[in-house]
Write an enzyme that holds these catalytic residues in place. Sequence first.
Site, PDB file in Angstrom:
ATOM      1  N   GLU A 114       0.858  -1.189   0.000  1.00 40.46           N
ATOM      2  CA  GLU A 114       0.000   0.000   0.000  1.00 40.46           C
ATOM      3  C   GLU A 114       0.891   1.235   0.000  1.00 40.46           C
ATOM      4  O   GLU A 114       2.014   1.196   0.499  1.00 40.46           O
ATOM      5  CB  GLU A 114      -0.892   0.035   1.251  1.00 40.46           C
ATOM      6  CG  GLU A 114      -1.801  -1.165   1.423  1.00 40.46           C
ATOM      7  CD  GLU A 114      -2.375  -1.246   2.839  1.00 40.46           C
ATOM      8  OE1 GLU A 114      -2.132  -0.305   3.640  1.00 40.46           O
ATOM      9  OE2 GLU A 114      -3.037  -2.245   3.156  1.00 40.46           O
ATOM     10  N   LYS A 172       2.391   4.564   1.428  1.00 41.61           N
ATOM     11  CA  LYS A 172       2.551   5.141   2.771  1.00 41.61           C
ATOM     12  C   LYS A 172       2.302   6.636   2.672  1.00 41.61           C
ATOM     13  O   LYS A 172       3.102   7.378   2.123  1.00 41.61           O
ATOM     14  CB  LYS A 172       3.951   4.876   3.330  1.00 41.61           C
ATOM     15  CG  LYS A 172       4.058   5.341   4.781  1.00 41.61           C
ATOM     16  CD  LYS A 172       5.395   5.095   5.377  1.00 41.61           C
ATOM     17  CE  LYS A 172       5.367   5.356   6.879  1.00 41.61           C
ATOM     18  NZ  LYS A 172       4.653   6.577   7.276  1.00 41.61           N
ATOM     19  N   ARG A 184      -2.045  10.034  11.368  1.00 37.91           N
ATOM     20  CA  ARG A 184      -2.844   8.834  11.651  1.00 37.91           C
ATOM     21  C   ARG A 184      -4.123   9.246  12.364  1.00 37.91           C
ATOM     22  O   ARG A 184      -4.128  10.142  13.214  1.00 37.91           O
ATOM     23  CB  ARG A 184      -2.009   7.911  12.530  1.00 37.91           C
ATOM     24  CG  ARG A 184      -2.488   6.483  12.637  1.00 37.91           C
ATOM     25  CD  ARG A 184      -2.007   5.618  11.512  1.00 37.91           C
ATOM     26  NE  ARG A 184      -2.336   4.222  11.756  1.00 37.91           N
ATOM     27  CZ  ARG A 184      -1.510   3.341  12.304  1.00 37.91           C
ATOM     28  NH1 ARG A 184      -0.292   3.712  12.667  1.00 37.91           N
ATOM     29  NH2 ARG A 184      -1.883   2.091  12.473  1.00 37.91           N
ATOM     30  N   ARG A 212      -3.122   9.848  16.594  1.00 38.40           N
ATOM     31  CA  ARG A 212      -2.157   8.787  16.898  1.00 38.40           C
ATOM     32  C   ARG A 212      -1.896   8.700  18.399  1.00 38.40           C
ATOM     33  O   ARG A 212      -1.678   7.628  18.950  1.00 38.40           O
ATOM     34  CB  ARG A 212      -0.852   9.061  16.142  1.00 38.40           C
ATOM     35  CG  ARG A 212       0.233   8.018  16.361  1.00 38.40           C
ATOM     36  CD  ARG A 212       1.548   8.492  15.794  1.00 38.40           C
ATOM     37  NE  ARG A 212       2.598   7.550  16.129  1.00 38.40           N
ATOM     38  CZ  ARG A 212       3.231   6.784  15.251  1.00 38.40           C
ATOM     39  NH1 ARG A 212       2.926   6.844  13.979  1.00 38.40           N
ATOM     40  NH2 ARG A 212       4.189   5.960  15.633  1.00 38.40           N
ATOM     41  N   GLU A 253      -5.334   7.372   7.492  1.00 36.47           N
ATOM     42  CA  GLU A 253      -4.385   8.486   7.467  1.00 36.47           C
ATOM     43  C   GLU A 253      -5.070   9.694   6.845  1.00 36.47           C
ATOM     44  O   GLU A 253      -5.662   9.594   5.763  1.00 36.47           O
ATOM     45  CB  GLU A 253      -3.154   8.102   6.647  1.00 36.47           C
ATOM     46  CG  GLU A 253      -1.994   9.051   6.778  1.00 36.47           C
ATOM     47  CD  GLU A 253      -0.976   8.588   7.812  1.00 36.47           C
ATOM     48  OE1 GLU A 253       0.055   9.270   7.946  1.00 36.47           O
ATOM     49  OE2 GLU A 253      -1.210   7.569   8.488  1.00 36.47           O
ATOM     50  N   ARG A 264       4.955  -3.003  17.345  1.00 37.51           N
ATOM     51  CA  ARG A 264       5.792  -2.719  16.178  1.00 37.51           C
ATOM     52  C   ARG A 264       6.552  -4.003  15.839  1.00 37.51           C
ATOM     53  O   ARG A 264       7.164  -4.606  16.713  1.00 37.51           O
ATOM     54  CB  ARG A 264       6.779  -1.599  16.514  1.00 37.51           C
ATOM     55  CG  ARG A 264       7.515  -1.015  15.323  1.00 37.51           C
ATOM     56  CD  ARG A 264       8.587  -0.031  15.780  1.00 37.51           C
ATOM     57  NE  ARG A 264       8.075   1.076  16.542  1.00 37.51           N
ATOM     58  CZ  ARG A 264       7.545   2.181  16.019  1.00 37.51           C
ATOM     59  NH1 ARG A 264       7.451   2.295  14.708  1.00 37.51           N
ATOM     60  NH2 ARG A 264       7.099   3.151  16.795  1.00 37.51           N
ATOM     61  N   LYS A 274       7.987  -0.580   6.455  1.00 40.50           N
ATOM     62  CA  LYS A 274       7.876   0.590   5.584  1.00 40.50           C
ATOM     63  C   LYS A 274       9.130   0.740   4.735  1.00 40.50           C
ATOM     64  O   LYS A 274      10.242   0.506   5.203  1.00 40.50           O
ATOM     65  CB  LYS A 274       7.590   1.862   6.386  1.00 40.50           C
ATOM     66  CG  LYS A 274       8.490   2.138   7.560  1.00 40.50           C
ATOM     67  CD  LYS A 274       7.915   3.268   8.409  1.00 40.50           C
ATOM     68  CE  LYS A 274       8.673   3.428   9.714  1.00 40.50           C
ATOM     69  NZ  LYS A 274       8.036   4.379  10.633  1.00 40.50           N
TER      70      LYS A 274
END
Length: 568
Positions: free
Chosen positions: A254, A256, A261, A276, A306, A425, A431
């Site tokens: 996808e 970024k 966020r 976020r 986003e 994470r 990313k």
Amino acid sequence: MTSFREFAETCQAIEKISSTIETTNKVADLLKKVDVEELPVATHFIMSEVFPAWSGEQLGIGTSLLYVSLSKASGMSIHSIESLVRTTGDIGDTALLILKEKRKNQVTFSSFFEEKPELSITEVYRRFKIASEASGKGSQDIKVKNLQFLFTSSSPREAKYISRLALEELRIGVGEGVVRDAIAKAFSVPAEIVEHSFMVTNDLGIVAAAAKKGGVEALERLGIEINRPIKMMLSQISPDIDADIRAMKEVAIEWKFDGARVQIHKDGNSVTLFSRKLENVTSSLPDLVEIVRKHVKAESAILDGEAVAVDENGVPRAFQEILKRFRRKYDVREKALGIPIQLNFFDIMYINGKTLIDLPLLERRKALESCVESSVEDSKSISVAEQVITGDLELVEKIYREALKAGHEGVMVKNPNSVYSPGKRGKNWLKKKPLMDTLDLVIVGAEWGFGRRANLIGSYTVACYDPDTTRFLQVGKVGTGLTDDQLKELTEILSGLMEGGEAGGVFAIRPKVVLEIAFEEIQKSPNYDSGFALRFPRFIRIRDDKDPEEADTIQRIGRVYSQQLKRL
């Protein structure tokens, strides 16, 4: 009711402990003692919180109010209190010394017959709650009176931790990991069930109370609720993205987006938006509320996306532009016209009473596509992020180049079978961005500038985060890359976060502000408590969208350093 004395004794004992296991045992002992009704409060208190992070409630007490309250409770002048804080470097130790001195000077014949009622955890919370709800004319007086009551009702040791709690900084190194393990130990429940319960509630206070009431069965009944935000799943940078793609064989690609966020909660016609940092930003983004009402067809849902600031042609604008919208409190409608937003959905965690976080990404994607309705005409204001499933490295590179050309940051590379792990994470979300080493670091110290910048804070000591000890470890100083306007903005922000006295021209800053910092390399260094130093650090931007605990960790610093050595 549990006395605040027991809480303070636990904090004092933990301050003398360096072992995480011993700290966990002390917290577990406290949780076992506390009544179930008080357990949510005690759990948040021990993590240096007065209210759950997701609640949006702000205590609104700064050092100035604390000084006034201590002055009224002790009779010591504010100037003397400020001087003592500069000596001790800590408001808690200062309160301890002041009230010890006051008690010593107040021993009278009548005091032998006066028995003050013991301060409870509940009463401390109640007074903080009153202070937090005070607003408008006279609100400062209300806050001071309630703090003054707490100081006059407490022992010197209790006052130490009341002062620190008022600033939400106990300084005892107890974070979510310790409390999670303490709940498991205190109530004999598996740590992994406690962890999952925390993921779906985002509130260890609720988890602790459930574990005490009903053990595993009660924990398994906990679930996601509309308008109680959960932590957002996080991504990490891969040192070898091609190798990771080959290992997964197939990945979901996808774009970024270079935006902010946002977590969207819809309940009928009611829409709530969280940043976020899990702050409620609904009032700042009325245009997004209307977009969600129009295009999200589920009766109830929690979605992840986003928000990107765009121009009249739908082309992304600078990241700082979207933050202007998130911060806005006045003239919101006018600002919405000046900075339009495109909302890009990429995940869904809950729909019509059903929790989806344990489903694979591809199944969640199907639910997302069925939930959000949009057309080509709507694409400037809303979209479901386009997703391509592939194992072809050349196609990944092609999509990556297209994302950059369109003005975005790069691409997300996701494991198609991954569950949604709130607050985690890992390698399930990676990313791919242009190669430039940057770190998100927290300001922990600063010093004034020189010459024409003498009235501005011009240099910042920055630190990474150690999640094991909840400490911030210094990695260097940065003073380049800032415009005069940015220096003015940071000076204004940091002026309210100064604490302690100056040491060698540098004064301490409460760790609240996150900066994105570029650097040439990381070196080993004995000059900073992290053991590392940044070479040629340069300011990139303020990360208003990140909490200090979301800064890059000491573990990531170590990984980047190791990767540098491999490239030599």
